[in-house]
Scaffold this motif. Structure first.
Motif, PDB file in Angstrom:
ATOM      1  N   GLN A   1      49.370  43.611  72.245  1.00  0.00           N
ATOM      2  CA  GLN A   1      49.469  42.592  73.289  1.00  0.00           C
ATOM      3  C   GLN A   1      48.659  41.367  72.908  1.00  0.00           C
ATOM      4  O   GLN A   1      47.697  41.449  72.165  1.00  0.00           O
ATOM      5  CB  GLN A   1      48.947  43.153  74.623  1.00  0.00           C
ATOM      6  N   VAL A   2      49.097  40.230  73.416  1.00  0.00           N
ATOM      7  CA  VAL A   2      48.404  38.958  73.225  1.00  0.00           C
ATOM      8  C   VAL A   2      48.024  38.413  74.585  1.00  0.00           C
ATOM      9  O   VAL A   2      48.831  38.456  75.528  1.00  0.00           O
ATOM     10  CB  VAL A   2      49.284  37.958  72.476  1.00  0.00           C
ATOM     11  N   GLY A  26      43.956  39.475  70.846  1.00  0.00           N
ATOM     12  CA  GLY A  26      44.911  40.576  70.774  1.00  0.00           C
ATOM     13  C   GLY A  26      45.537  40.711  69.408  1.00  0.00           C
ATOM     14  O   GLY A  26      44.942  40.412  68.383  1.00  0.00           O
ATOM     15  N   ASN A  27      46.767  41.112  69.408  1.00  0.00           N
ATOM     16  CA  ASN A  27      47.532  41.469  68.219  1.00  0.00           C
ATOM     17  C   ASN A  27      48.079  40.214  67.535  1.00  0.00           C
ATOM     18  O   ASN A  27      49.270  39.978  67.495  1.00  0.00           O
ATOM     19  CB  ASN A  27      48.676  42.402  68.651  1.00  0.00           C
ATOM     20  N   PHE A  29      48.590  37.642  64.304  1.00  0.00           N
ATOM     21  CA  PHE A  29      48.611  37.430  62.856  1.00  0.00           C
ATOM     22  C   PHE A  29      48.321  35.970  62.543  1.00  0.00           C
ATOM     23  O   PHE A  29      47.512  35.660  61.674  1.00  0.00           O
ATOM     24  CB  PHE A  29      49.958  37.847  62.276  1.00  0.00           C
ATOM     25  N   ARG A 101      52.690  37.818  65.929  1.00  0.00           N
ATOM     26  CA  ARG A 101      51.883  39.013  66.072  1.00  0.00           C
ATOM     27  C   ARG A 101      51.809  39.789  64.769  1.00  0.00           C
ATOM     28  O   ARG A 101      52.652  39.616  63.885  1.00  0.00           O
ATOM     29  CB  ARG A 101      52.430  39.893  67.191  1.00  0.00           C
ATOM     30  N   VAL A 102      50.786  40.643  64.669  1.00  0.00           N
ATOM     31  CA  VAL A 102      50.623  41.460  63.469  1.00  0.00           C
ATOM     32  C   VAL A 102      51.833  42.372  63.281  1.00  0.00           C
ATOM     33  O   VAL A 102      52.393  42.472  62.193  1.00  0.00           O
ATOM     34  CB  VAL A 102      49.332  42.289  63.543  1.00  0.00           C
ATOM     35  N   LEU A 103      52.213  43.038  64.343  1.00  0.00           N
ATOM     36  CA  LEU A 103      53.420  43.863  64.325  1.00  0.00           C
ATOM     37  C   LEU A 103      54.325  43.344  65.417  1.00  0.00           C
ATOM     38  O   LEU A 103      54.124  43.615  66.591  1.00  0.00           O
ATOM     39  CB  LEU A 103      53.059  45.343  64.559  1.00  0.00           C
TER      40      LEU A 103
END
Length: 120
Positions: A1-2, A26-27, A29, A101-103
């Protein structure tokens, strides 16, 4: 989550100043453009200012020379320094960020809003 969390709103007299902050967490990138929007009662949400990762800023005409947007890419935070505030600046101010996001994919994210009221 962001998450985007804004702070710094409040009540100020005409001619006064406020500094808004918005921290992304959060997540994450990477963060591309960040910006501030506002919505006054009975009006549509409007763009106030945006800033690229490299620091190039863009402003709506009504705030040019009074507001300054900046960002700290290490802290994933965007700021809005508002000077010479006018009653017509009264609105709910929202932070926006274009985040990968990272994922996951790349999306626009919004904060919950912070109220700015300019009144004597």
């Amino acid at each position: 989550q962001v998450q985007l969390v804004e702070s710094g709103g409040g009540l100020v007299q005409p001619g006064g100043s406020l500094r808004l902050s918005c921290a992304a967490s959060g997540n994450i990138f990477s963060i591309y453009d960040m910006g501030w929007y506002r919505q006054a009662p009975g009006k549509q949400r409007e763009l106030v200012a945006t800033i690229t990762y490299a620091g190039r800023a863009n402003y709506v005409d009504s705030v040019k020379g009074r507001f300054t947007i900046s960002r700290d890419n290490v802290k994933n935070t965007v700021y809005l320094q508002m000077n010479s505030l006018k009653p017509e600046d009264t609105a709910l101010y929202y932070c926006n960020a274009d985040i990968r996001r990272v994922l996951g994919g790349r999306h626009d994210f919004w904060g919950q809003g912070t109220q700015v009221t300019v009144s004597s």
